[in-house]
Design a protein around this motif. Sequence first.
Motif, PDB file in Angstrom:
ATOM      1  N   GLY A 216      43.179  40.052  30.394  1.00  9.33           N
ATOM      2  CA  GLY A 216      42.705  41.002  31.150  1.00  9.33           C
ATOM      3  C   GLY A 216      41.901  40.459  32.199  1.00  9.33           C
ATOM      4  O   GLY A 216      41.667  39.116  32.297  1.00  9.33           O
ATOM      5  N   ARG A 217      41.346  41.263  33.285  1.00  8.73           N
ATOM      6  CA  ARG A 217      40.842  40.863  34.265  1.00  8.73           C
ATOM      7  C   ARG A 217      39.530  39.983  34.096  1.00  8.73           C
ATOM      8  O   ARG A 217      39.230  39.007  34.998  1.00  8.73           O
ATOM      9  CB  ARG A 217      40.386  42.007  35.248  1.00  8.73           C
ATOM     10  CG  ARG A 217      39.683  41.854  36.461  1.00  8.73           C
ATOM     11  CD  ARG A 217      39.217  43.058  37.006  1.00  8.73           C
ATOM     12  NE  ARG A 217      38.068  43.053  37.937  1.00  8.73           N
ATOM     13  CZ  ARG A 217      38.204  43.289  39.218  1.00  8.73           C
ATOM     14  NH1 ARG A 217      39.289  43.275  39.910  1.00  8.73           N
ATOM     15  NH2 ARG A 217      36.872  43.144  39.980  1.00  8.73           N
ATOM     16  N   ASN A 218      38.942  40.442  33.205  1.00 12.22           N
ATOM     17  CA  ASN A 218      37.556  39.633  32.781  1.00 12.22           C
ATOM     18  C   ASN A 218      37.811  38.718  31.555  1.00 12.22           C
ATOM     19  O   ASN A 218      37.066  38.144  31.103  1.00 12.22           O
ATOM     20  CB  ASN A 218      36.429  40.539  32.887  1.00 12.22           C
ATOM     21  CG  ASN A 218      36.070  41.177  33.863  1.00 12.22           C
ATOM     22  OD1 ASN A 218      36.028  40.704  35.087  1.00 12.22           O
ATOM     23  ND2 ASN A 218      35.863  42.324  33.784  1.00 12.22           N
TER      24      ASN A 218
END
Length: 150
Positions: A59-61
């Motif tokens: 995911g994004r982080n």
Amino acid sequence: MQITKFSDLALRTLIQLAVSPERRYSAREIADLHGVSFNHVAKVTQWLTSEGYIRAQRGRNGGISLALPADGIKVGSVLRRSEAGSALVECMRDDGGHCCLSPACGLAPYLNEAQEAFFTALDNVSVQDVVSRNVGMARLVRSLDPAPNG
């Protein structure tokens, strides 16, 4: 003794993560920071994840980070596992190799003993020891990363 490129990259990855425990890295970032092949690092990080040394978050982080405290990851253990399929000499391979001396080899037992001594010498060395016992090590590893805060 010479360790494989795989083991070298596994240790470098663990060291990178130990120096910046607050940061998550992608395999691409590790490869770029150390000037090595992304494909090799991807295989290494997959293996480190499967062995429980690191965790991978999508995911994004997302990214990879240590799954264990750096002082709980022993260099000897990592190398025993990562070098499990590597033989010092042909006759020590799983298939026995093709050395004509293998049936009565007097060298192999000594090489086995030397290899075990190598691993044993590293059994009490943690990744934390590697990054903290030499003041310049953590500084050098941090200097490789142009974006230390992710």
